[in-house]
Design a protein around this motif. Sequence first.
Motif, mmCIF file in Angstrom:
data_model
loop_
_atom_site.group_PDB
_atom_site.id
_atom_site.type_symbol
_atom_site.label_atom_id
_atom_site.label_comp_id
_atom_site.label_asym_id
_atom_site.label_seq_id
_atom_site.Cartn_x
_atom_site.Cartn_y
_atom_site.Cartn_z
ATOM 1 N N TYR A 65 -20.282 -60.793 -140.515
ATOM 2 C CA TYR A 65 -19.519 -62.063 -140.243
ATOM 3 C C TYR A 65 -20.070 -62.938 -138.922
ATOM 4 C CZ TYR A 65 -15.784 -65.431 -140.377
ATOM 5 O OH TYR A 65 -15.067 -66.410 -140.594
ATOM 6 N N ASP A 66 -20.233 -62.070 -137.843
ATOM 7 C CA ASP A 66 -20.517 -63.028 -136.689
ATOM 8 C C ASP A 66 -22.121 -63.457 -137.036
ATOM 9 O OD1 ASP A 66 -18.421 -62.226 -135.300
ATOM 10 O OD2 ASP A 66 -19.267 -60.366 -134.220
ATOM 11 N N CYS A 69 -21.650 -66.592 -138.919
ATOM 12 C CA CYS A 69 -21.059 -67.815 -138.189
ATOM 13 C C CYS A 69 -22.072 -68.343 -137.142
ATOM 14 C CB CYS A 69 -19.699 -67.269 -137.607
ATOM 15 S SG CYS A 69 -18.375 -67.005 -138.720
ATOM 16 N N LYS A 70 -22.871 -67.512 -136.800
ATOM 17 C CA LYS A 70 -23.750 -67.975 -135.858
ATOM 18 C C LYS A 70 -24.894 -68.769 -136.400
ATOM 19 C CE LYS A 70 -26.988 -65.152 -133.824
ATOM 20 N NZ LYS A 70 -27.416 -64.135 -133.289
ATOM 21 N N LYS A 73 -21.922 -73.129 -139.627
ATOM 22 C CA LYS A 73 -20.753 -73.230 -139.121
ATOM 23 C C LYS A 73 -19.632 -73.336 -140.234
ATOM 24 C CE LYS A 73 -21.648 -73.567 -134.921
ATOM 25 N NZ LYS A 73 -21.439 -72.328 -134.306
ATOM 26 N N THR A 74 -20.089 -73.921 -141.534
ATOM 27 C CA THR A 74 -19.434 -74.182 -142.750
ATOM 28 C C THR A 74 -20.074 -73.435 -143.852
ATOM 29 O OG1 THR A 74 -20.476 -76.180 -143.412
ATOM 30 C CG2 THR A 74 -18.271 -76.256 -141.907
ATOM 31 N N ARG A 94 -11.475 -65.457 -145.354
ATOM 32 C CA ARG A 94 -12.634 -65.154 -144.524
ATOM 33 C C ARG A 94 -13.840 -65.271 -144.953
ATOM 34 N NH1 ARG A 94 -13.817 -59.395 -141.199
ATOM 35 N NH2 ARG A 94 -14.977 -60.314 -139.612
#
Length: 108
Positions: A65-66, A69-70, A73-74, A94
Amino acid sequence: MDLVHEQHIGGLSRAATILEELSELIHFSDTSDSLFSYTSLAVIQRLGFILDVVLQEGKQADDLYDLLCKCTKTFKYVFLSTRHGTGIREKNTRWKIKANTNIDIDDI
């Protein structure tokens, strides 16, 4: 990634069973963002959902997940299965997954 993308191995339940067996060997903390050039965001979302919700592999799911997200952004909601209808059983905020099937690793 291929297990989740290519659901010809017996569906997502079979993929989850194999991932469960391999979970100790899966490490995303040292994975580069080049992973995203080999597969789609939807496949990564599905993999993350399976690791997090189905297999309850929190560390691997959090690392993935990290990384997700890195790199973006969407991301949009996708169906868990590409082989089932659009009847949604649950939504996971999530991973932005519309669960349209159950994954049961005990049936394999």
